[in-house]
Scaffold this active site. Structure first.
Site, PDB file in Angstrom:
ATOM      1  N   GLY A 192      -4.551  -4.374  -3.786  1.00 23.67           N
ATOM      2  CA  GLY A 192      -5.532  -3.342  -4.101  1.00 23.67           C
ATOM      3  C   GLY A 192      -4.763  -2.103  -4.502  1.00 23.67           C
ATOM      4  O   GLY A 192      -4.140  -1.470  -3.654  1.00 23.67           O
ATOM      5  N   HIS A 193      -4.722  -1.821  -5.794  1.00 28.07           N
ATOM      6  CA  HIS A 193      -3.920  -0.700  -6.303  1.00 28.07           C
ATOM      7  C   HIS A 193      -4.866   0.412  -6.757  1.00 28.07           C
ATOM      8  O   HIS A 193      -5.628   0.250  -7.708  1.00 28.07           O
ATOM      9  CB  HIS A 193      -3.020  -1.173  -7.452  1.00 28.07           C
ATOM     10  CG  HIS A 193      -1.984  -2.172  -6.999  1.00 28.07           C
ATOM     11  ND1 HIS A 193      -1.052  -2.716  -7.835  1.00 28.07           N
ATOM     12  CD2 HIS A 193      -1.732  -2.707  -5.777  1.00 28.07           C
ATOM     13  CE1 HIS A 193      -0.278  -3.553  -7.140  1.00 28.07           C
ATOM     14  NE2 HIS A 193      -0.681  -3.568  -5.903  1.00 28.07           N
TER      15      HIS A 193
ATOM     16  N   LYS B  87       1.735   2.112  -5.089  1.00 28.23           N
ATOM     17  CA  LYS B  87       2.289   1.542  -6.332  1.00 28.23           C
ATOM     18  C   LYS B  87       1.372   1.825  -7.524  1.00 28.23           C
ATOM     19  O   LYS B  87       1.834   2.191  -8.601  1.00 28.23           O
ATOM     20  CB  LYS B  87       2.487   0.018  -6.172  1.00 28.23           C
ATOM     21  CG  LYS B  87       3.474  -0.359  -5.068  1.00 28.23           C
ATOM     22  CD  LYS B  87       3.578  -1.858  -4.895  1.00 28.23           C
ATOM     23  CE  LYS B  87       2.353  -2.491  -4.311  1.00 28.23           C
ATOM     24  NZ  LYS B  87       2.042  -2.118  -2.919  1.00 28.23           N
TER      25      LYS B  87
ATOM     26  N   ASP C  97       0.806  -1.231   0.000  1.00 25.43           N
ATOM     27  CA  ASP C  97       0.000   0.000   0.000  1.00 25.43           C
ATOM     28  C   ASP C  97       0.833   1.272   0.000  1.00 25.43           C
ATOM     29  O   ASP C  97       0.433   2.297   0.555  1.00 25.43           O
ATOM     30  CB  ASP C  97      -0.964   0.006   1.216  1.00 25.43           C
ATOM     31  CG  ASP C  97      -1.862  -1.214   1.215  1.00 25.43           C
ATOM     32  OD1 ASP C  97      -2.199  -1.700   0.128  1.00 25.43           O
ATOM     33  OD2 ASP C  97      -2.209  -1.684   2.314  1.00 25.43           O
TER      34      ASP C  97
ATOM     35  N   GLN D 120       1.988  -6.107  -3.181  1.00 23.86           N
ATOM     36  CA  GLN D 120       2.465  -6.204  -1.796  1.00 23.86           C
ATOM     37  C   GLN D 120       3.766  -5.412  -1.624  1.00 23.86           C
ATOM     38  O   GLN D 120       3.913  -4.385  -2.241  1.00 23.86           O
ATOM     39  CB  GLN D 120       2.641  -7.675  -1.366  1.00 23.86           C
ATOM     40  CG  GLN D 120       1.318  -8.428  -1.187  1.00 23.86           C
ATOM     41  CD  GLN D 120       0.701  -8.917  -2.469  1.00 23.86           C
ATOM     42  OE1 GLN D 120       1.354  -9.570  -3.261  1.00 23.86           O
ATOM     43  NE2 GLN D 120      -0.562  -8.637  -2.687  1.00 23.86           N
TER      44      GLN D 120
HETATM   45  P1  GDP Z   1      -0.819   0.290  -3.541  1.00 24.01           P
HETATM   46  O1  GDP Z   1      -1.411  -0.992  -3.062  1.00 24.01           O
HETATM   47  O2  GDP Z   1       0.644   0.378  -3.284  1.00 24.01           O
HETATM   48  O3  GDP Z   1      -1.158   0.600  -4.962  1.00 24.01           O
HETATM   49  O4  GDP Z   1      -1.470   1.437  -2.641  1.00 24.01           O
HETATM   50  P2  GDP Z   1      -3.042   1.572  -2.254  1.00 24.01           P
HETATM   51  O5  GDP Z   1      -3.811   1.998  -3.440  1.00 24.01           O
HETATM   52  O6  GDP Z   1      -3.502   0.352  -1.536  1.00 24.01           O
HETATM   53  O7  GDP Z   1      -2.962   2.694  -1.134  1.00 24.01           O
HETATM   54  C1  GDP Z   1      -2.432   3.956  -1.401  1.00 24.01           C
HETATM   55  C2  GDP Z   1      -3.520   5.014  -1.073  1.00 24.01           C
HETATM   56  O8  GDP Z   1      -2.926   6.277  -1.004  1.00 24.01           O
HETATM   57  C3  GDP Z   1      -4.576   5.111  -2.132  1.00 24.01           C
HETATM   58  O9  GDP Z   1      -5.784   5.492  -1.517  1.00 24.01           O
HETATM   59  C4  GDP Z   1      -4.069   6.238  -3.041  1.00 24.01           C
HETATM   60  O10 GDP Z   1      -5.119   6.902  -3.726  1.00 24.01           O
HETATM   61  C5  GDP Z   1      -3.427   7.143  -2.039  1.00 24.01           C
HETATM   62  N1  GDP Z   1      -2.249   7.890  -2.506  1.00 24.01           N
HETATM   63  C6  GDP Z   1      -1.272   7.506  -3.363  1.00 24.01           C
HETATM   64  N2  GDP Z   1      -0.297   8.441  -3.424  1.00 24.01           N
HETATM   65  C7  GDP Z   1      -0.678   9.439  -2.592  1.00 24.01           C
HETATM   66  C8  GDP Z   1      -0.077  10.672  -2.198  1.00 24.01           C
HETATM   67  O11 GDP Z   1       1.007  11.045  -2.614  1.00 24.01           O
HETATM   68  N3  GDP Z   1      -0.774  11.432  -1.285  1.00 24.01           N
HETATM   69  C9  GDP Z   1      -1.966  11.061  -0.773  1.00 24.01           C
HETATM   70  N4  GDP Z   1      -2.557  11.859   0.109  1.00 24.01           N
HETATM   71  N5  GDP Z   1      -2.551   9.894  -1.129  1.00 24.01           N
HETATM   72  C10 GDP Z   1      -1.919   9.097  -2.016  1.00 24.01           C
HETATM   73  P1  IMO Z   2      -0.922  -4.251  -2.205  1.00 22.58           P
HETATM   74  O1  IMO Z   2      -0.465  -4.817  -3.518  1.00 22.58           O
HETATM   75  C1  IMO Z   2      -0.954  -4.604   2.139  1.00 22.58           C
HETATM   76  C2  IMO Z   2      -1.016  -8.681   3.767  1.00 22.58           C
HETATM   77  C3  IMO Z   2      -2.251  -9.121   4.515  1.00 22.58           C
HETATM   78  C4  IMO Z   2      -1.636 -10.074   5.529  1.00 22.58           C
HETATM   79  C5  IMO Z   2      -0.542 -10.753   4.699  1.00 22.58           C
HETATM   80  C6  IMO Z   2      -0.941 -12.092   4.117  1.00 22.58           C
HETATM   81  O2  IMO Z   2      -2.225  -3.529  -2.282  1.00 22.58           O
HETATM   82  O3  IMO Z   2       0.172  -3.441  -1.574  1.00 22.58           O
HETATM   83  P2  IMO Z   2      -2.472 -12.792   2.061  1.00 22.58           P
HETATM   84  O4  IMO Z   2      -3.938 -12.575   1.816  1.00 22.58           O
HETATM   85  O5  IMO Z   2      -1.590 -12.221   1.027  1.00 22.58           O
HETATM   86  O6  IMO Z   2      -2.144 -14.227   2.357  1.00 22.58           O
HETATM   87  O7  IMO Z   2      -2.174 -11.992   3.446  1.00 22.58           O
HETATM   88  O8  IMO Z   2      -0.222  -9.859   3.652  1.00 22.58           O
HETATM   89  N1  IMO Z   2      -1.256  -8.174   2.392  1.00 22.58           N
HETATM   90  C7  IMO Z   2      -1.191  -6.886   2.051  1.00 22.58           C
HETATM   91  N2  IMO Z   2      -0.988  -5.775   2.804  1.00 22.58           N
HETATM   92  N3  IMO Z   2      -1.082  -4.496   0.798  1.00 22.58           N
HETATM   93  C8  IMO Z   2      -1.249  -5.589   0.026  1.00 22.58           C
HETATM   94  O9  IMO Z   2      -1.219  -5.544  -1.313  1.00 22.58           O
HETATM   95  C9  IMO Z   2      -1.366  -6.854   0.650  1.00 22.58           C
HETATM   96  N4  IMO Z   2      -1.559  -8.117   0.213  1.00 22.58           N
HETATM   97  C10 IMO Z   2      -1.471  -8.913   1.281  1.00 22.58           C
HETATM   98  O10 IMO Z   2      -2.887  -8.021   5.131  1.00 22.58           O
HETATM   99  O11 IMO Z   2      -1.010  -9.340   6.539  1.00 22.58           O
HETATM  100 MG    MG Z   3      -2.941  -1.667  -1.793  1.00 22.09          MG
END
Ligand code: GDP
Ligand code: IMO
Ligand code: MG
Length: 424
Positions: free
Chosen positions: A42-43, A18, A15, A224
């Site tokens: 979840g991207h 990415k 998270d 991840q």
């Molecule tokens: P990922 O799994 O690495 O793609 O990240 P996620 O989408 O799960 O979580 C990142 C969250 O931060 C999302 O809600 C994005 O919309 C938000 N986000 C990404 N970059 C920024 C940033 O520079 N500032 C803020 N405030 N939010 C951001």
């Molecule tokens: P993105 O790509 C954050 C965590 C779960 C748990 C562990 C194992 O959005 O960054 P799993 O279901 O993979 O067997 O769970 O890994 N986890 C993540 N945490 N971002 C993710 O993906 C994750 N995918 C799995 O919360 O701790």
């Molecule tokens: Mg994510």
């Protein structure tokens, strides 16, 4: 100039943002490929105020003409894939000729999700996403997994499903949910799903290597993060795949000799979802404030994310094992209003000061972070789009991180939208 073949990896516990950075970089690439994980990811991508959370389809899909590939190292729940394809199609995203999926990717079957839930209730809880990821990789390495290429001989596929189901019922005899499944029912459901998506399946390792020969630029999108890696993460509190850059080779069939860049994504602070050690975790109001301003809730499960300061010991470790060549720092705007900002530079462990990341999670659980405190910049990024014009306190923070890890921060993300980016 040689074509670019870059891997993009999360350097923390996932998270890091990415999705946003892949979307932003996609214009410089011809192909974006996922190499591991599944719909546990979840991207989030926000374009013109519209938010989409992608779980399986690469985050390059919103960039015109880009080819998206889901590689052999991933595990795919056909139901989740179909839902995502339908969602994108409904939103007017044209996938024809743009999405290719590896026949060698392993299939997540309904029993994998049941076992994921049983494991979480019986063993020490990992806090998984319950998407069936671990049990599917377990079957893969136990050499009884089912791949999409098994559709090339349906009798063998039927037999595999039958044997796997009988085996699982024998080891989890108390599960009524498993007993309620039938092998023909599972096959028929899977076959129906496959009919919907079969046009996407090819041997993606040939496709990708041909594109590299043609001079195309390829971005390999990790899911991840390094600290969830099966080898290098906080085992056993990890995911069951290899998010680190090495996983990009085995997960796509792209050889290490052609990869010429590794982009590491790091949040200006740290978050973690699920169980496991987290040295800089904050349990006070500052932690709550970071969570509130950063809207730190899981994009896949909606769970609140644990929050804390940026941990440079962990970051340097992640930089080393991934071979990071440039960094994207995200969510720096979340810290805009803090009077003081801390960076963890060392760990205290049993009277010693260390700067290496312990392998044993129970040791890591006991380290005490040593912090360097920085004066907050206390301004928003709105006015400035050039690095040189940014607040001196922020630049000090950035440069301290760069010097500590020995890699330059090239991109600074200052908000969730595509346009919120400063290139240094
Ligand atoms: P990922 O799994 O690495 O793609 O990240 P996620 O989408 O799960 O979580 C990142 C969250 O931060 C999302 O809600 C994005 O919309 C938000 N986000 C990404 N970059 C920024 C940033 O520079 N500032 C803020 N405030 N939010 C951001
Ligand atoms: P993105 O790509 C954050 C965590 C779960 C748990 C562990 C194992 O959005 O960054 P799993 O279901 O993979 O067997 O769970 O890994 N986890 C993540 N945490 N971002 C993710 O993906 C994750 N995918 C799995 O919360 O701790
Ligand atoms: Mg994510």
């Amino acid at each position: 100039m040689k074509n670019k073949v870059s891997v993009l990896v999360g350097l923390q516990w996932g998270d890091e943002g990415k999705g946003k950075i892949v979307d932003m970089l996609s214009k410089d690439f011809d192909v974006v490929a996922r190499y591991q994980g599944g719909a546990n990811a979840g991207h989030t991508i926000i374009i013109d105020g519209k938010k989409t959370v992608l779980h399986l389809i690469p985050s390059g899909i919103f960039t015109k003409n880009i080819i998206c590939v889901i590689g052999n190292g991933t595990v795919i729940d056909p139901k989740a894939l179909i839902e995502e394809i339908d969602l994108l199609t409904k939103d007017g995203v044209d996938l024809s000729g743009r999405l290719y999926i590896s026949k060698d990717a392993h299939i997540i079957l309904p029993y994998h999700k049941i076992i994921d839930a049983i494991n979480e209730s019986k063993n020490d809880k990992i806090g998984t996403t319950k998407k069936g990821i671990g049990p599917t990789y377990f079957d893969k390495y136990a050499r009884r997994g089912i791949k999409f290429s098994d559709f090339e001989d349906e009798n063998v596929l039927k037999d595999k499903i039958k044997k796997n189901l009988a085996y699982l019922i024998s080891i989890f005899p108390e599960s009524e949910e498993l007993k309620a499944l039938s092998d023909t029912g599972l096959f028929n459901e899977l076959k129906e799903q496959y009919e919907d998506i079969k046009q996407y399946f090819v041997q993606t390792h040939y496709l990708l290597n041909n594109m590299i020969s043609e001079g195309k630029n390829i971005l390999l999108e990790g899911a991840q993060g390094a600290l969830l890696d099966v080898d290098f993460g906080t085992y056993p509190y990890i995911t069951s795949s290899s998010p680190t850059s090495g996983g990009a080779c085995t997960g796509t069939g792209i050889p290490p000799t052609v990869i010429n860049g590794v982009i590491g994504i790091v949040k200006a602070y740290t978050t973690r979802v699920g169980e496991g050690p987290f040295p800089t975790e904050l349990f006070d109001d500052t932690g709550k404030e970071i969570a509130r301003i950063g809207v730190e809730f899981g994009a896949t499960t909606g769970r609140p994310r644990r929050c804390g300061w940026l941990d440079l010991v962990a970051l340097k470790y992640a930089v080393i094992i991934n071979g990071v060549t440039e960094i994207a720092l995200t969510k720096s705007d979340v810290l805009d209003t803090f009077k003081e900002i801390k960076l963890c530079t060392d760990y205290e462990l049993g009277g010693d000061v260390i700067n290496t990341f312990p392998s044993n999670p129970f040791v890591l659980q006991n380290v005490k972070p040593v912090y360097k405190t920085f004066k907050g910049w206390n301004k928003s990024f709105n006015e400035s789009s050039k690095y040189e014009d940014l607040h001196v306190e922020f630049k000090e923070y950035v440069e301290f991180i760069e010097n500590y890890v020995g890699v330059k921060i090239r991109y600074i993300s200052t908000g969730p939208a595509r346009k919120d980016i400063i290139i240094k």
